[in-house]
Every structure is written in structure tokens, then in C-alpha cells.
Motif scaffolding. Structure first.
Motif, PDB file in Angstrom:
ATOM      1  N   GLU A 201       0.858  -1.177   0.000  1.00 13.25           N
ATOM      2  CA  GLU A 201       0.000   0.000   0.000  1.00 13.25           C
ATOM      3  C   GLU A 201       0.898   1.233   0.000  1.00 13.25           C
ATOM      4  O   GLU A 201       1.695   1.434   0.908  1.00 13.25           O
ATOM      5  CB  GLU A 201      -0.910  -0.025   1.228  1.00 13.25           C
ATOM      6  N   PHE A 202       0.772   2.047  -1.052  1.00 13.71           N
ATOM      7  CA  PHE A 202       1.671   3.191  -1.224  1.00 13.71           C
ATOM      8  C   PHE A 202       1.084   4.450  -0.588  1.00 13.71           C
ATOM      9  O   PHE A 202      -0.127   4.693  -0.638  1.00 13.71           O
ATOM     10  CB  PHE A 202       1.917   3.445  -2.710  1.00 13.71           C
ATOM     11  N   GLY A 203       1.960   5.239   0.005  1.00 10.40           N
ATOM     12  CA  GLY A 203       1.517   6.490   0.608  1.00 10.40           C
ATOM     13  C   GLY A 203       2.660   7.472   0.739  1.00 10.40           C
ATOM     14  O   GLY A 203       3.847   7.090   0.717  1.00 10.40           O
ATOM     15  N   ALA A 204       2.323   8.742   0.847  1.00 16.41           N
ATOM     16  CA  ALA A 204       3.328   9.792   1.014  1.00 16.41           C
ATOM     17  C   ALA A 204       3.948   9.716   2.403  1.00 16.41           C
ATOM     18  O   ALA A 204       3.290   9.387   3.380  1.00 16.41           O
ATOM     19  CB  ALA A 204       2.685  11.163   0.800  1.00 16.41           C
ATOM     20  N   THR A 205       5.239  10.010   2.474  1.00 14.65           N
ATOM     21  CA  THR A 205       5.943  10.015   3.757  1.00 14.65           C
ATOM     22  C   THR A 205       5.835  11.361   4.454  1.00 14.65           C
ATOM     23  O   THR A 205       6.094  11.450   5.660  1.00 14.65           O
ATOM     24  CB  THR A 205       7.431   9.695   3.560  1.00 14.65           C
ATOM     25  N   GLY A 206       5.526  12.399   3.702  1.00 15.61           N
ATOM     26  CA  GLY A 206       5.524  13.749   4.275  1.00 15.61           C
ATOM     27  C   GLY A 206       6.894  14.391   4.270  1.00 15.61           C
ATOM     28  O   GLY A 206       7.050  15.525   4.769  1.00 15.61           O
TER      29      GLY A 206
ATOM     30  N   ASP B 121       3.691  12.394  -7.671  1.00 14.05           N
ATOM     31  CA  ASP B 121       2.434  12.682  -6.966  1.00 14.05           C
ATOM     32  C   ASP B 121       2.663  13.077  -5.514  1.00 14.05           C
ATOM     33  O   ASP B 121       1.982  13.955  -4.979  1.00 14.05           O
ATOM     34  CB  ASP B 121       1.507  11.462  -7.014  1.00 14.05           C
ATOM     35  N   CYS B 122       3.593  12.393  -4.850  1.00 13.71           N
ATOM     36  CA  CYS B 122       3.750  12.554  -3.410  1.00 13.71           C
ATOM     37  C   CYS B 122       4.690  13.695  -3.018  1.00 13.71           C
ATOM     38  O   CYS B 122       4.786  14.024  -1.838  1.00 13.71           O
ATOM     39  CB  CYS B 122       4.234  11.251  -2.787  1.00 13.71           C
ATOM     40  N   ALA B 123       5.377  14.274  -3.990  1.00 13.43           N
ATOM     41  CA  ALA B 123       6.310  15.353  -3.663  1.00 13.43           C
ATOM     42  C   ALA B 123       5.576  16.634  -3.298  1.00 13.43           C
ATOM     43  O   ALA B 123       6.128  17.499  -2.607  1.00 13.43           O
ATOM     44  CB  ALA B 123       7.257  15.603  -4.828  1.00 13.43           C
ATOM     45  N   GLY B 124       4.339  16.768  -3.758  1.00 13.36           N
ATOM     46  CA  GLY B 124       3.546  17.939  -3.405  1.00 13.36           C
ATOM     47  C   GLY B 124       4.063  19.219  -4.035  1.00 13.36           C
ATOM     48  O   GLY B 124       4.705  19.222  -5.081  1.00 13.36           O
TER      49      GLY B 124
ATOM     50  N   VAL C 229      15.184  12.278  -1.938  1.00 11.97           N
ATOM     51  CA  VAL C 229      14.167  12.558  -0.924  1.00 11.97           C
ATOM     52  C   VAL C 229      13.119  11.458  -0.988  1.00 11.97           C
ATOM     53  O   VAL C 229      12.488  11.235  -2.028  1.00 11.97           O
ATOM     54  CB  VAL C 229      13.500  13.930  -1.165  1.00 11.97           C
ATOM     55  N   ASP C 230      12.945  10.747   0.117  1.00 12.95           N
ATOM     56  CA  ASP C 230      11.988   9.631   0.170  1.00 12.95           C
ATOM     57  C   ASP C 230      10.574  10.189   0.333  1.00 12.95           C
ATOM     58  O   ASP C 230      10.056  10.291   1.446  1.00 12.95           O
ATOM     59  CB  ASP C 230      12.325   8.692   1.335  1.00 12.95           C
ATOM     60  N   VAL C 231       9.950  10.535  -0.792  1.00 11.51           N
ATOM     61  CA  VAL C 231       8.646  11.201  -0.723  1.00 11.51           C
ATOM     62  C   VAL C 231       7.487  10.213  -0.620  1.00 11.51           C
ATOM     63  O   VAL C 231       6.366  10.600  -0.294  1.00 11.51           O
ATOM     64  CB  VAL C 231       8.435  12.130  -1.938  1.00 11.51           C
ATOM     65  N   TYR C 232       7.743   8.926  -0.894  1.00  9.58           N
ATOM     66  CA  TYR C 232       6.682   7.939  -0.736  1.00  9.58           C
ATOM     67  C   TYR C 232       7.267   6.638  -0.215  1.00  9.58           C
ATOM     68  O   TYR C 232       8.489   6.411  -0.272  1.00  9.58           O
ATOM     69  CB  TYR C 232       5.917   7.712  -2.046  1.00  9.58           C
ATOM     70  N   GLU C 233       6.400   5.790   0.301  1.00  9.90           N
ATOM     71  CA  GLU C 233       6.836   4.490   0.796  1.00  9.90           C
ATOM     72  C   GLU C 233       5.769   3.447   0.496  1.00  9.90           C
ATOM     73  O   GLU C 233       4.593   3.774   0.304  1.00  9.90           O
ATOM     74  CB  GLU C 233       7.111   4.535   2.292  1.00  9.90           C
ATOM     75  N   ALA C 234       6.208   2.222   0.445  1.00 13.78           N
ATOM     76  CA  ALA C 234       5.297   1.104   0.229  1.00 13.78           C
ATOM     77  C   ALA C 234       5.198   0.314   1.527  1.00 13.78           C
ATOM     78  O   ALA C 234       6.194  -0.234   2.012  1.00 13.78           O
ATOM     79  CB  ALA C 234       5.809   0.208  -0.895  1.00 13.78           C
ATOM     80  N   ARG C 235       4.010   0.277   2.102  1.00 16.23           N
ATOM     81  CA  ARG C 235       3.792  -0.430   3.358  1.00 16.23           C
ATOM     82  C   ARG C 235       3.187  -1.798   3.080  1.00 16.23           C
ATOM     83  O   ARG C 235       2.288  -1.950   2.238  1.00 16.23           O
ATOM     84  CB  ARG C 235       2.857   0.383   4.246  1.00 16.23           C
ATOM     85  N   ALA C 236       3.651  -2.790   3.793  1.00 19.78           N
ATOM     86  CA  ALA C 236       3.151  -4.150   3.590  1.00 19.78           C
ATOM     87  C   ALA C 236       1.711  -4.279   4.068  1.00 19.78           C
ATOM     88  O   ALA C 236       1.351  -3.781   5.142  1.00 19.78           O
ATOM     89  CB  ALA C 236       4.034  -5.147   4.341  1.00 19.78           C
TER      90      ALA C 236
END
Length: 234
Positions: free
Chosen positions: A34-39, A59-62, A141-148
Motif C-alpha cells: 500500500e503506497f503512501g506519502a511520507t511527508g 504525486d507525493c512530492a507535493g 528525498v523519500d517522498v513515498y513508501e510502500a507499506r506491507a
């Protein structure tokens, strides 16, 4: 009609499901990542070019990237380039994978420059290492991450338990590892041997093969070749 287990995120899985229809498969979707922005914020800097290896990075860089949209943007994958265009970027170099874009970047920039890399938290290091090895600076810059995911979908568990999945499509090594773990926790590991597993590459296939499963690999690491491998098994 045959049934295919698609382990991608919901949005990507819907596109894959449409393509599988032409092969006379119905799809069972069960995202394992599940992908989401790290902030994470993009630090101000005197960058010369921007890199993105996924549309999710764009998308997640804002809005942090607004000051840099006049810079050349180099994208890994046509989908990434398309997402960049939709966000107001003008993609320059586009290549299908990191290994392909690296020599193009090194040819374009013979002298050291500073790259801003809109990256995912879990990624391969080849692109950054290659650029830094050639003397370039890379601010990743780690702008997004994939969560299991915590479990396979209800539909996937039921279909696997009933022996109704004919083929499973695997897109990354990490997602294959998560799939194996989730299947085992659901008591479904014995059923996996009945499924034809098709992987995007030998690296993706490795954990599946280590688990004793038979795996077919795409001849090139993209979805078109993955689906060709599925078609070849019919």
C-alpha cells in the motif's frame, strides 16, 4: 474462465485486469503493498535536474517541487513520464528502467551536476550509485513508501483455498516476499504449488523459487512481457 491473482495496488491492478481480459482471465485483486506519502520535504537547493523512477514520486512530492519545474526531468518508465506531464513537468530523458537511463544521463551530463531525486523509501541503489560514482551529487528525498499489507484480500484467500487461482502475477521481489508471508499466515502455503507463478524478472522470482515454487519469468522487466509470459503458458 481462468482466474489470475493480481498483487498490485488497486489502481494499477484495475489496468492490469483490463489487459488480462484479452487473455480470457478474470482477475482477483489483492494488493500486498500500500503506497503512501511520507511527508518528507524537499530541501531547497541549487539543483540542475530532477529524477523520478515512479509516478508516485511525482504525486507525493507535493508543492515542494514547484520551484524546480523548469528544470529537466528525467523519468524511469513511460508511466512516470505521463504522470509528470499531468503535473506540469516536461520530461526529457525517459527510459524503461534504471539500468537503461543511467548511461543516457551520464552521456547527457559529462561534467558533475546536482540531481534532485524524488524517490521511494525502498528502492534499488544502482541509479544513485552510478551517478555518484561518476562524480554527480544526488539529493534523494523519500517522498513515498510502500507499506506491507496485513492480509490478503478475502476474495484472494477464498479463491486460493478453493484451488480457483490459475496464475499469480508478481511485480517485485518485496511484494513476492510479502505474498508468501501472508499466504503462510493464512494457512494457504500448501495451495501455492497449484498456482502458475509468473514473475517480472529473475530477481522477483528468487523468493518464490526459494519457497519451492515453479516460476516463469518475463523476458524483459515490464508488464507487456509479463503478460506475454502468461499467454505463452496457455
Amino acid at each position: 474462465m481462468r482466474r489470475a491473482l493480481v498483487l498490485r495496488g488497486a489502481e494499477d491492478a484495475l489496468r492490469t485486469a483490463e489487459k488480462l481480459k484479452s487473455l480470457r482471465f478474470t482477475s482477483v485483486v489483492s494488493p500486498v503493498l500500500e503506497f503512501g506519502a511520507t511527508g518528507a520535504r524537499v530541501p531547497p537547493g541549487a539543483y540542475d535536474a530532477v529524477l523520478a523512477s515512479s509516478a508516485k514520486g511525482i504525486d507525493c512530492a507535493g508543492t515542494d517541487t514547484e520551484p524546480y519545474k523548469a528544470l529537466p526531468l528525467h523519468a524511469v518508465g513511460a508511466k512516470t513520464a505521463k504522470g509528470a506531464v499531468e503535473r506540469g513537468w516536461r520530461p526529457d530523458i525517459v527510459a524503461g528502467k534504471a539500468e537503461a537511463i543511467l548511461p543516457l544521463l551520464l552521456a547527457r551530463y559529462p561534467a558533475p551536476v546536482h540531481f534532485l531525486y524524488l524517490a521511494g523509501r525502498d528502492r534499488q541503489a544502482a541509479l544513485e550509485a552510478g551517478l555518484r560514482g561518476a562524480g554527480h551529487a544526488v539529493t534523494a528525498v523519500d517522498v513515498y513508501e510502500a507499506r506491507a499489507a496485513e492480509a490478503l484480500s478475502d476474495e484472494a484467500r477464498a479463491a486460493l483455498a478453493a484451488g480457483e487461482i490459475d496464475v499469480a502475477l508478481h511485480y517485485s521481489r518485496r511484494s513476492a516476499e510479502i505474498f508468501l508471508r501472508l499466504a503462510a499466515s493464512a494457512g494457504l502455503a500448501p495451495q501455492l504449488g497449484r498456482v502458475v507463478h509468473v514473475a517480472l524478472s529473475k530477481d522477483v522470482a528468487a523468493p518464490l523459487e526459494a519457497a519451492g515454487l515453479s516460476v516463469s519469468c518475463a523476458q524483459a522487466p515490464d508488464e507487456a512481457h509479463l503478460l506475454k509470459a502468461v499467454a505463452a503458458l496457455l
